[in-house]
Write an enzyme that holds these catalytic residues in place. Sequence first.
Site, PDB file in Angstrom:
ATOM      1  N   LEU A 123       0.740  -1.324   0.089  1.00 56.15           N
ATOM      2  CA  LEU A 123       0.046   0.090  -0.262  1.00 56.15           C
ATOM      3  C   LEU A 123       0.881   1.396   0.197  1.00 56.15           C
ATOM      4  CD1 LEU A 123      -2.269   1.402   0.331  1.00 56.15           C
ATOM      5  CD2 LEU A 123      -2.460   1.086   2.824  1.00 56.15           C
ATOM      6  N   THR A 124       1.937   1.370   0.538  1.00 57.29           N
ATOM      7  CA  THR A 124       2.733   2.597   0.794  1.00 57.29           C
ATOM      8  C   THR A 124       3.460   3.094   0.079  1.00 57.29           C
ATOM      9  OG1 THR A 124       2.982   2.460   3.774  1.00 57.29           O
ATOM     10  CG2 THR A 124       4.233   3.205   2.781  1.00 57.29           C
ATOM     11  N   GLU A 125       3.854   4.007  -0.634  1.00 64.94           N
ATOM     12  CA  GLU A 125       4.545   4.804  -1.719  1.00 64.94           C
ATOM     13  C   GLU A 125       5.561   5.764  -0.822  1.00 64.94           C
ATOM     14  OE1 GLU A 125       1.582   3.986  -5.112  1.00 64.94           O
ATOM     15  OE2 GLU A 125       1.352   5.461  -4.844  1.00 64.94           O
ATOM     16  N   ALA A 128       3.015   8.684   0.111  1.00 59.14           N
ATOM     17  CA  ALA A 128       1.295   8.382  -0.130  1.00 59.14           C
ATOM     18  C   ALA A 128       1.563   7.341   1.474  1.00 59.14           C
ATOM     19  CB  ALA A 128       1.050   7.722  -0.742  1.00 59.14           C
ATOM     20  N   ILE A 159       7.714  -2.012   1.951  1.00 55.78           N
ATOM     21  CA  ILE A 159       6.311  -2.955   2.186  1.00 55.78           C
ATOM     22  C   ILE A 159       7.333  -4.513   3.137  1.00 55.78           C
ATOM     23  CG2 ILE A 159       6.015  -4.739   0.563  1.00 55.78           C
ATOM     24  CD1 ILE A 159       4.649  -1.645   0.747  1.00 55.78           C
ATOM     25  N   ILE A 341      16.956   2.435  34.152  1.00 59.03           N
ATOM     26  CA  ILE A 341      16.729   1.485  35.145  1.00 59.03           C
ATOM     27  C   ILE A 341      17.628   0.804  35.092  1.00 59.03           C
ATOM     28  CG2 ILE A 341      15.907  -0.572  36.600  1.00 59.03           C
ATOM     29  CD1 ILE A 341      12.547   0.481  35.890  1.00 59.03           C
ATOM     30  N   GLY A 343      20.324   1.750  33.278  1.00 56.48           N
ATOM     31  CA  GLY A 343      21.701   2.349  33.700  1.00 56.48           C
ATOM     32  C   GLY A 343      22.517   2.536  32.438  1.00 56.48           C
ATOM     33  N   GLY A 344      23.624   2.519  32.709  1.00 52.87           N
ATOM     34  CA  GLY A 344      24.804   2.167  31.995  1.00 52.87           C
ATOM     35  C   GLY A 344      24.861   0.957  31.119  1.00 52.87           C
ATOM     36  N   GLU A 367       0.973   0.369  10.733  1.00 52.86           N
ATOM     37  CA  GLU A 367      -0.793   0.529  10.718  1.00 52.86           C
ATOM     38  C   GLU A 367      -0.788   2.173  10.499  1.00 52.86           C
ATOM     39  OE1 GLU A 367       0.658  -1.492  10.131  1.00 52.86           O
ATOM     40  OE2 GLU A 367       0.504  -3.903  10.881  1.00 52.86           O
TER      41      GLU A 367
END
Length: 383
Positions: A123-125, A128, A159, A341, A343-344, A367
């Site tokens: 679908l994705t372009e 778009a 895709i 939480i 840390g490093g 989505e």
Amino acid sequence: MVSATEFDELIEVLGDFIRREVMPAEAGIDESDEIPDRLIAQAKEMGLYGYALPAEFGGLGLSVRQQVLVTMELGYTSPAFRSLFGTNNGIAGQVLVLAGTEGQRKQWLPRLASGEVVASFALTEPDAGSDPSRLVTSAAPVSGSDRDGWVIDGLKRYITNAPAADIFMVFARTDPQAPPGKGIGVFIVPARLDGVAVAARDHKMGQAGAWTADVSFSGVRVPADALVGEAAAAGYSTAMRSLAHGRLVIAAMCVGVMARLIDESVTYARERSQGGHPIADYQLIQAMLADSQTEYMAARALVLDAADRYDAGTDQRLAPSAAKYFASEAVGRIADRAVQIHGGSGYMRGVPVERLYRDVRLFRIYEGTSQIQQLVIAREMLR
């Protein structure tokens, strides 16, 4: 339909499989960008390629509530594992479930459910993405001495599963004069047809092992019956319905990842000492854990409520968007706290929370972005 007892057994088996087989492979998946063949074979044997597809076509026929509970279990490990079969069960497979003819369902759904065929949702372009109503890929009707059909031209981007796909569900404009969102059809396009070209895999921030790529269509000729359903202008509405289902799945994935992040954080806080004291004794650590647990519980309840509404047919648009919006934003906050939480050490490669921190960022884009979900929710409220 799967009985309640059978479903409980499925969840138990799946949870054990995730922890015993998939989690030990996570670091290797992240390094190699590959899912081991043995896990792919086991996923097929367990029916995971078709758990959301109708039982009459070889799937498990789970309700949407059951689907999201399965997805929460899958979310406890690398998101790439679910992505293997996510498009078959989700946005690509649902195109056929929602809009396919009986012949199309019989031809393709059993092969999707078994894992013989991998389907992708195209679908994705490039221009778009968040607004696919303005897609420009074209499908022109043609007549010939041998058969009628369509010629497809265009480029699709990001895709999922494209490098492994056997078929693409390609959304293309059938009426170049139609306004945005109108005059769009969806076509079943085999990946090996002349004119179909899949580019190299994308190099993403996270979710290694979940492949995406550009796909181009240049003069690709497909027969008339490649059109999903019988309406050449119904593709956009089919895409939106399929995406609504997909948003619930992504939301459930986020909940599963939340559970993993919290467990990793609690375990680390109990075991790690600072200044001679377990860091779990510090109120700042406790506050972060409390915030994460609260958001996890809220997201889980919201996803299950949205799934029940979807199954009942009372809300198949607003609730999926709300669940996806909240859960995808919340899992990002929980991942951030988990790294803090730790840390490093939380910033070092090879630590699960570091990898998941990179992985979850994509959920706010999948989505439909969070901003698109805001628009969907508001528009539904104002109707």
